[in-house]
Scaffold this active site. Structure first.
Site, PDB file in Angstrom:
ATOM      1  N   ASP A 215       0.371  -1.064  -0.130  1.00  0.00           N
ATOM      2  CA  ASP A 215       0.063  -0.254  -0.577  1.00  0.00           C
ATOM      3  C   ASP A 215       0.529   1.279  -0.060  1.00  0.00           C
ATOM      4  OD1 ASP A 215       1.467  -0.077   2.735  1.00  0.00           O
ATOM      5  OD2 ASP A 215      -1.079   0.398   3.676  1.00  0.00           O
ATOM      6  N   GLU A 456       4.225  -9.676   5.935  1.00  0.00           N
ATOM      7  CA  GLU A 456       2.468  -9.846   6.335  1.00  0.00           C
ATOM      8  C   GLU A 456       2.550 -10.733   4.713  1.00  0.00           C
ATOM      9  OE1 GLU A 456      -0.179  -6.217   6.028  1.00  0.00           O
ATOM     10  OE2 GLU A 456       0.008  -6.034   8.033  1.00  0.00           O
ATOM     11  N   TYR A 509      -4.416  -4.444  13.780  1.00  0.00           N
ATOM     12  CA  TYR A 509      -4.912  -2.753  13.998  1.00  0.00           C
ATOM     13  C   TYR A 509      -6.133  -3.121  14.689  1.00  0.00           C
ATOM     14  CZ  TYR A 509      -1.287  -0.961  11.959  1.00  0.00           C
ATOM     15  OH  TYR A 509      -0.248  -0.794  11.085  1.00  0.00           O
ATOM     16  N   GLU A 545       2.955  -3.949  14.911  1.00  0.00           N
ATOM     17  CA  GLU A 545       2.508  -2.531  13.814  1.00  0.00           C
ATOM     18  C   GLU A 545       1.365  -2.635  14.672  1.00  0.00           C
ATOM     19  OE1 GLU A 545       2.074  -2.148   9.489  1.00  0.00           O
ATOM     20  OE2 GLU A 545       4.354  -2.436   9.287  1.00  0.00           O
TER      21      GLU A 545
END
Length: 639
Positions: A215, A456, A509, A545
């Site tokens: 991203d 990831e 997240y 993260e």
């Protein structure tokens, strides 16, 4: 300034490692002798460096014809003779340097060239000349004076080639031509997808759309310095260094430093054209960290005449007169150890307070930006961090030099983000080569404590287990001194590859990508999930993260998503869980992203409210674990 010293965890000693290759007789020189070393170019008594950084000519093929330059042989003359050229700075990304949308979003090949002069005395002294690119993204072809020199696939890592036979050595200018293709596919690292749109009623013929498995923007160009340098005909090709400590004479309060080294020599063969393995070296260790200040006898602490041996510190000095090739390399003496619940540097538990970030910035793109490197390091100190992860690709060698010098600990990550297609042997071989190049570049850096294979990957899929098992085995064959990991976004119940890692790294997240807006769930979800990871795999856990995104200056009361207040709340809720997990011996570190809307700093490095709450937490931890005084200007507390 020394970050680890603030934590009482600095690398115990810093040294300059000096190798002087001595006379060798009865050997012939051949260009095929060039080995696999990728040492950073450093000037010395025997080495000269010329930078090719500056303003280059730049041209994009017409329309969608990426092979135009090859077909028309643009490399055979000055690029300006093939058509209209622009001016492009090197190093930089080309994407943001014009007002042309087509160049910003360009997919395919671009061309660079420039003239330069090679010193005449290099030829008179029978010197070998190499060209080294710090990083070019992604596929690269290089010509010198119209003759093909080398090709390379992959960004973010250096490559070099010998160019002695292609140069004019003062008999006119030399011309270098570089073609760069930024196209990413299912078998590149990182991956991408190219779709050729065949509907000619809606798209021009041959129109392509590039999509990515990540991203962030796919900046392209010659991103890091281009350097030519000369060496003697027989030269130092590569160096391997490992360090340790042991008690001196049984006294537990005195440590002896141990430096093991292995120096590879290039450019020497015997009459049967086999490599000479018993070349004579002088290896000297100087105390200090200043490259330019070494060489005086008063700071030489140890020496050896072997190319592969061990130096014990302190030890007697040995001097020698005649030298052939000299290379100086900073090293640090430290030890690493990891258990099922802890990570130790120099025998002491280390709790990382860190960041993942990006190298890119406005205008420069991902091109080397020295002021930005200095600014980022000052921000790390301001916020109380002691570590960073090179998310999601290897950072520049200049950035890594700062980490070595200041004592910042680094998780070194490959560019393999979002990896899929685990049945592809071509992809696996390229991934193995990326890890080989990364370890070859950074193996001697004391700051690097962990290799990260990927960020990831789709590691819940079939084939991921075998793919990463092979990749871990390959990495450990190259370096057994550091643990290996990758960063997962899967769950502990379905991830097929974490079982092979030494440390578990998790991106999560809570209340952002899942249960958006429900910050009251963060505490419970974070503590329970990280505990399950540790319970299942019995390995240290890193939360790499977490948090939320926020728009600078957007506020509301009560807090809502995208506001700076909501960002602060998500961090505070995570910190509560982190503190309990840390005290229970489950969590050894955590990192915050710092390069997108989820970052605690803006793109132009201004702190958000989230930066101030993170700053309080990081300095609070430094104070708790190492009695480091709290700064007087903290704006937030966790209470």
């Amino acid at each position: 300034m020394n970050y680890l010293q603030e934590d009482n965890m600095e690398f115990v000693s810093r040294f300059i490692f000096v190798i002087a290759f001595l006379n060798s007789f009865g050997f012939s020189l051949t260009s095929e002798d060039f080995g696999y070393g990728i040492l950073y170019p450093r000037e010395s008594e025997s080495r000269e460096i010329r930078s090719l950084d500056g303003l280059w000519n730049f041209r994009v093929p017409f329309g969608l014809c990426s092979d135009q330059g090859i077909v028309e042989r643009w490399y055979m003359s000055d690029l300006s003779k093939t058509g209209k050229v622009d001016t492009m700075p090197v190093p930089s990304s080309y994407n943001d340097l014009t007002e042309k949308r087509a160049l910003r979003d360009h997919i395919g090949v671009v061309w660079y060239d420039r003239r330069f002069f090679t010193p005449r005395h290099w030829a008179k002294e029978n010197r070998r000349v190499f060209i080294r690119f710090g990083s070019v993204h992604y596929h690269t072809l290089v010509w010198m004076n119209g003759m093909f020199v080398t090709s390379h696939e992959g960004g973010h890592l250096p490559f070099l080639a010998e160019i002695t036979a292609f140069l004019k050595f003062g008999k006119g200018y030399d011309r270098i031509t570089v073609a760069v293709n930024n196209t990413l596919t299912s078998t590149t690292i990182p991956q991408g997808t190219i779709r050729v749109m065949n509907d000619t009623a809606r798209y021009p013929k041959g129109y392509m759309i590039q999509s990515y498995n990540f991203d962030f923007f796919n900046y392209a160009g010659i991103h890091r310095p281009v350097i030519i340098y000369s060496t003697p005909g027989i030269y130092i090709d590569d160096i391997n260094v490992s360090t340790n400590f042991e008690n001196t004479y049984g006294q537990s309060n005195k440590l002896m430093g141990i430096v093991q080294f292995d120096v590879s020599i290039g450019g020497i063969t015997n009459q049967e054209n086999s490599v000479q393995t018993d070349a004579e070296c002088q290896v000297t260790l100087y105390e200090g960290w200043d490259i330019n200040g070494v060489g005086t006898e008063n700071n030489a602490v140890a020496s050896s005449f072997l190319c592969k041996s061990t130096i014990y510190i302190p030890e007697v000095k040995i001097t020698v007169n005649e030298e052939k090739d000299v290379y100086r390399m900073p090293i640090g003496i430290r030890t690493l150890k990891w258990t099922n619940s802890n990570f130790l540097i120099n025998g002491k538990p280390f709790y990382f307070r860190g960041f993942g970030k990006h190298e890119d910035s406005n205008i420069h793109g991902r091109g080397l930006n020295l002021p930005l490197i200095v600014k980022d390091n000052n921000l790390l100190y301001w916020i109380g961090a002691n570590a960073f992860r090179t998310s999601h690709y290897p950072y520049s060698e200049e950035t890594m030099d700062f980490a070595d010098r200041l004592g910042i600990v680094v998780i070194d990550e490959s560019p393999a983000i979002g990896i899929d297609n685990f049945t592809s042997n071509e992809l696996l071989q390229k991934h193995k080569m990326v890890m080989t190049k990364l370890i070859r570049r950074d193996k001697n850096r004391p700051s690097v404590v962990l290799w990260s294979l990927s960020n990831e990957p789709l590691s819940q899929k079939d084939g991921a287990d075998n793919y990463f098992r092979i990749l871990v085995d390959h990495t450990k064959k190259l370096d057994q001194s550091r643990p290996v990991t990758f960063v997962t976004s899967q769950s502990y119940s379905n991830d097929k590859a974490v079982q092979y890692m030494d440390v578990i790294c998790v991106n999560r997240y809570s209340s952002w990508y899942s249960d958006t807006g429900h910050s009251d769930l963060i505490n419970l979800q974070t503590e329970s999930e990280l505990s399950e990871w540790h319970k299942k795999f019995k390995k240290p856990v890193i939360m790499t993260e977490y948090g939320a995104g926020s728009v600078v200056g957007l506020h509301s009361e009560p807090a809502s998503v995208w506001t700076e207040e909501y960002h602060v709340i998500t961090l505070k809720e995570h910190f509560k869980a982190f503190e309990r997990l840390r005290k229970n011996g489950i969590l050894i570190e955590y990192f915050r992203p710092g390069g997108c809307l989820k970052g605690v700093f803006t793109r132009d490095r201004k702190p958000k409210s989230a930066a101030h709450i993170t700053r309080w937490r990081y300095w609070f931890l430094a104070n708790q674990t190492s009695s480091v005084p709290l700064p007087s200007d903290l704006l937030y507390s966790l209470q």
